[in-house]
Design a protein around this motif. Structure first.
Motif, mmCIF file in Angstrom:
data_model
loop_
_atom_site.group_PDB
_atom_site.id
_atom_site.type_symbol
_atom_site.label_atom_id
_atom_site.label_comp_id
_atom_site.label_asym_id
_atom_site.label_seq_id
_atom_site.Cartn_x
_atom_site.Cartn_y
_atom_site.Cartn_z
ATOM 1 N N SER A 199 0.860 -1.090 -0.023
ATOM 2 C CA SER A 199 0.140 0.065 0.046
ATOM 3 C C SER A 199 1.039 1.223 -0.095
ATOM 4 O O SER A 199 2.041 1.241 0.578
ATOM 5 N N THR A 200 0.454 2.361 -0.762
ATOM 6 C CA THR A 200 1.122 3.664 -0.712
ATOM 7 C C THR A 200 0.122 4.792 -0.511
ATOM 8 O O THR A 200 -0.891 4.744 -0.396
ATOM 9 N N GLY A 201 0.674 5.841 0.092
ATOM 10 C CA GLY A 201 -0.059 7.047 0.500
ATOM 11 C C GLY A 201 0.812 8.375 0.094
ATOM 12 O O GLY A 201 0.950 9.102 1.136
ATOM 13 N N PRO A 202 1.008 8.486 -1.203
ATOM 14 C CA PRO A 202 1.928 9.714 -1.228
ATOM 15 C C PRO A 202 0.795 11.230 -1.065
ATOM 16 O O PRO A 202 1.455 12.138 -1.171
ATOM 17 N N PHE A 203 -0.246 10.850 -0.637
ATOM 18 C CA PHE A 203 -1.114 12.047 -0.471
ATOM 19 C C PHE A 203 -0.332 12.663 0.986
ATOM 20 O O PHE A 203 -0.554 13.745 1.403
ATOM 21 N N MET A 260 -4.119 7.843 -3.445
ATOM 22 C CA MET A 260 -3.636 8.476 -4.458
ATOM 23 C C MET A 260 -2.765 9.616 -3.715
ATOM 24 O O MET A 260 -3.369 10.252 -3.017
ATOM 25 N N ARG A 261 -2.105 10.428 -4.656
ATOM 26 C CA ARG A 261 -1.450 11.596 -4.345
ATOM 27 C C ARG A 261 -2.489 12.681 -4.235
ATOM 28 O O ARG A 261 -2.283 13.508 -3.325
ATOM 29 N N VAL A 276 -7.183 15.151 -8.965
ATOM 30 C CA VAL A 276 -7.455 13.674 -8.966
ATOM 31 C C VAL A 276 -7.305 13.140 -10.289
ATOM 32 O O VAL A 276 -6.722 11.951 -10.252
ATOM 33 N N ILE A 277 -7.369 13.857 -11.252
ATOM 34 C CA ILE A 277 -7.141 13.074 -12.932
ATOM 35 C C ILE A 277 -5.614 12.955 -12.780
ATOM 36 O O ILE A 277 -5.318 11.778 -13.541
ATOM 37 N N GLU A 278 -4.617 13.768 -12.604
ATOM 38 C CA GLU A 278 -3.293 13.641 -12.520
ATOM 39 C C GLU A 278 -3.003 12.369 -11.576
ATOM 40 O O GLU A 278 -2.107 11.505 -11.993
ATOM 41 N N ALA A 279 -3.539 12.380 -10.747
ATOM 42 C CA ALA A 279 -3.148 11.008 -9.344
ATOM 43 C C ALA A 279 -3.600 10.038 -10.122
ATOM 44 O O ALA A 279 -2.909 8.785 -9.987
ATOM 45 N N LEU A 280 -4.881 9.951 -10.817
ATOM 46 C CA LEU A 280 -5.093 8.519 -11.595
ATOM 47 C C LEU A 280 -4.122 8.195 -12.388
ATOM 48 O O LEU A 280 -3.699 7.046 -12.754
ATOM 49 N N ASN A 289 -14.891 19.821 -7.074
ATOM 50 C CA ASN A 289 -14.811 18.658 -7.864
ATOM 51 C C ASN A 289 -15.952 17.811 -7.663
ATOM 52 O O ASN A 289 -15.818 16.763 -8.184
ATOM 53 N N HIS A 290 -17.052 18.310 -7.103
ATOM 54 C CA HIS A 290 -18.416 17.754 -7.342
ATOM 55 C C HIS A 290 -18.742 17.608 -8.610
ATOM 56 O O HIS A 290 -18.687 18.400 -9.487
ATOM 57 N N GLY A 291 -19.017 16.027 -9.046
ATOM 58 C CA GLY A 291 -19.348 15.882 -10.513
ATOM 59 C C GLY A 291 -18.263 15.084 -11.140
ATOM 60 O O GLY A 291 -18.395 14.727 -12.297
ATOM 61 N N LEU A 292 -17.079 15.327 -10.738
ATOM 62 C CA LEU A 292 -16.078 14.712 -11.507
ATOM 63 C C LEU A 292 -15.780 13.555 -11.512
ATOM 64 O O LEU A 292 -15.230 12.801 -12.549
#
Length: 474
Positions: free
Chosen positions: A183-187, A217-218, A224-228, A254-257
C-alpha cells in the motif's frame, strides 16, 4: 448426513451475484459442507433462518485496525455489522515492519499509539495474531510510508537509490512472510516527496510476488485526474495490478468529476489490471491537519490528544469559542483527527453504482468520536442504498462486499456460500438492516443483524458478542 450446524430455510445470497434461493447451509468445523435442500440432514444444532438472508461474511478491504486487533480483539465494531474479514495496512501505513524509534509521524501516529507494540518484521506481527487471535480474520498490506519512516532520514526528499534498495528488500521479506500486497499513500507527508519512480520500484517488488499495488493516491481533489494517471503509469511500468483506495472526488470544486474519473478507470481497465473501492459516505476522515478543512463544508473533530474534550464538536464552533480563526484552532488541537464533509452525494452514488466498485469502510476505530463508518458502513449500504435508494439490488451489493474483495485480494475460499468454503456467514433481516449510528452518535451498533459466524464459530447474536475469537491470519 450430519453437520455441526444447519442454517435452515433462509434465503441464500451466495456472494456471486446470483439470484437468492431458498435453502439450507450445513457447517462442519470451519467449513461449509453442503447447501440446498438438506431436509434429510441432522445437526448438533439447527437454526431457523426463515425470512432471513444468509450471506457470506462481509470483507472490509480497507481499514486501519492494525493496532485495534491487538488492544480490542473482540472487534465489536466489525462483527456487529456482519464483517468477518478485514484488511489492514492501508494508505501506505502498516504496523509492520516498523523499526523506527521515537514518536511516530502522522498519520501513522493516528493509527498506532506511541506505546503500541513495535514489530520489526511482518512475521512477528503475524505470529502475535496467531497466538492471540482477534474475533475476525485479518490480512495486512505492507505500507510504503512505514518503510520510508524506517529508512529515509529526511522524509521531505525523494529516497535515494540505496534507500530504495533497502525498502525493496524489506518489502520483499514482508510479502514473503504473508503480507498480501503493497500500500502507498503519497497524499501524506511521510511519502509526499516520493517520486513516481520510487513508487514504481516498490510496485515491481509487489508484482514479483503476484500481489497488488494499493494506493491512497497523491490527490483526490483538484488533481485527482493527474493522480489517476500516475497510478495507471505505475501499474504499466511495473506490470503490476493497481487498486485505487476509497475513490472519491474531494472538495466543492470537484463535485461531479466522478463521471470523468470513472471513464478514465474504464479505459485503463481495457489494457491493464485496475480495481477500486469506496465508502458510502459524503464525509471522509483523516488527520485534522491534512489540508482537507479548506475543501470541506463542515469539519468535526474526531479526536484530539491535547484537547480530548473537543471530540465530536465542529471545528468552526471550537474556533469561535476560543476567539480565533480555524487554522489557529486546528494547530492548538494537534495531533488530532477530523471528519470532513467534502464529497457530493451524486458522486458517492455514481461510484457505488459503478460495476467494478468494492465496498469498504476506511475505518479508524481509535479515538472517542470516530466517523460513523467504523460501525455502520455495510448496513448503510444494504439499508439505505439498496432498500431505500435502489442504487443496486441486494445480490449485487453483497457481491461487492464478499466475492469481489476476496477475489481481488487473493483470499482463497472466502466470500462465498458454497460447499468447501470457510464458514464465514452473516444472517440478517433485509427489511430492517440499517446503520443505527450517525455523526452525533457514531458508535451505536447496527440493527437487523441476527447472527455472525467466523470460521464456523458463532461470534455475534442479536447485538451480543459470544466471546469467540475465531479469526485467523490470511
Amino acid at each position: 448426513m450430519h453437520a455441526d450446524i444447519l442454517l435452515r430455510g433462509g434465503d441464500i445470497v451466495d456472494g456471486t451475484g446470483a439470484p437468492r434461493r431458498r435453502g439450507d447451509v450445513a457447517i462442519t468445523d470451519d467449513r461449509i459442507t453442503a447447501t440446498g435442500d438438506l431436509s434429510d440432514w441432522t445437526a448438533g444444532r439447527d437454526i431457523d433462518c426463515t425470512g432471513r438472508i444468509v450471506a457470506p461474511g462481509f470483507i472490509d478491504p480497507h481499514v486501519h485496525h492494525d493496532e485495534i486487533v491487538l488492544t480490542d480483539p473482540g472487534m465489536d465494531c466489525m462483527l456487529s455489522q456482519g464483517v468477518t474479514t478485514i484488511i489492514n495496512g492501508n494508505c501506505g501505513f502498516s504496523i509492520a515492519p516498523l523499526t523506527a524509534t521515537g514518536p511516530l509521524p502522522q498519520p501513522l501516529g493516528m493509527i498506532l499509539s506511541n506505546d503500541a507494540p513495535r514489530f520489526a518484521t511482518y512475521a512477528a506481527y503475524r505470529d502475535r495474531l496467531r497466538a492471540d487471535p482477534p474475533a475476525v480474520n485479518t490480512a495486512c498490506l505492507i505500507g510504503h510510508g512505514t518503510l520510508r519512516i524506517n529508512e529515509v532520514a529526511n522524509l521531505d526528499r525523494p529516497a535515494d537509490r540505496d534507500e530504495i534498495a533497502v525498502m525493496a528488500r524489506a518489502l520483499d521479506a514482508a510479502l514473503s512472510e504473508g503480507g498480501i500486497g503493497l500500500s502507498t499513500g503519497p497524499f501524506y507527508p511521510p511519502a509526499r516527496a516520493s517520486t513516481t519512480g520510487e513508487l514504481t520500484e516498490m510496485a515491481r517488488v509487489a508484482q514479483a510476488h503476484g500481489k497488488l499495488y494499493v494506493t491512497h493516491m497523491r490527490d483526490e481533489g483538484d488533481r485527482v485526474i493527474e493522480a489517476l494517471d500516475e497510478t495507471f503509469q505505475i501499474g504499466r511500468d511495473a506490470c503490476c495490478g493497481v487498486h485505487v483506495s476509497h475513490h472519491k472526488c474531494a472538495g466543492l470544486a470537484n463535485h461531479g468529476l466522478s463521471e470523468t474519473t470513472l471513464a478514465m478507470i474504464d479505459r485503463a481497465m481495457q489494457t491493464q489490471d485496475v480495481g477500486l473501492d469506496t465508502t458510502p459516505w459524503t464525509a471522509s476522515s483523516t488527520m485534522l491537519n491534512s489540508g482537507r478543512h479548506r475543501q470541506a463544508s463542515r469539519v468535526i473533530v474526531a479526536d484530539s490528544t491535547p484537547h480530548p474534550e473537543m471530540a465530536g464538536r465542529d471545528l468552526a464552533d471550537i474556533a469561535a469559542g476560543w476567539g480565533t480563526d480555524i487554522d489557529t484552532a486546528m494547530e492548538r488541537l494537534l495531533p488530532a483527527t477530523g471528519i470532513f464533509f467534502i464529497m457530493d452525494e451524486g458522486d458517492v452514488r455514481r461510484i457505488l453504482a459503478y460495476e467494478h466498485t468494492i465496498i469498504c469502510s476506511d475505518g479508524i476505530a481509535r479515538g472517542s468520536h470516530p466517523h460513523p463508518r467504523v460501525w455502520g458502513t455495510f448496513p448503510r449500504v444494504l439499508g439505505h442504498y439498496v432498500r431505500d435508494a435502489g442504487v443496486f439490488d441486494l445480490e449485487t451489493a453483497i457481491r461487492r462486499m464478499t466475492s469481489m474483495p476476496a477475489d481481488r485480494f487473493g483470499l482463497r475460499d472466502r466470500g462465498r456460500i458454497a460447499e468447501g468454503t470457510y464458514a464465514d456467514a452473516v444472517i440478517f433481516d433485509a427489511a430492517t438492516i440499517r446503520e443505527a449510528n450517525d455523526y452525533a452518535h457514531p458508535t451505536r451498533p447496527a440493527e437487523g443483524i441476527d447472527l455472525v459466524f467466523v470460521n464456523g464459530r458463532e461470534s455475534w447474536r442479536s447485538g451480543v458478542h459470544s466471546g469467540a475469537r475465531a479469526g485467523v491470519v490470511l
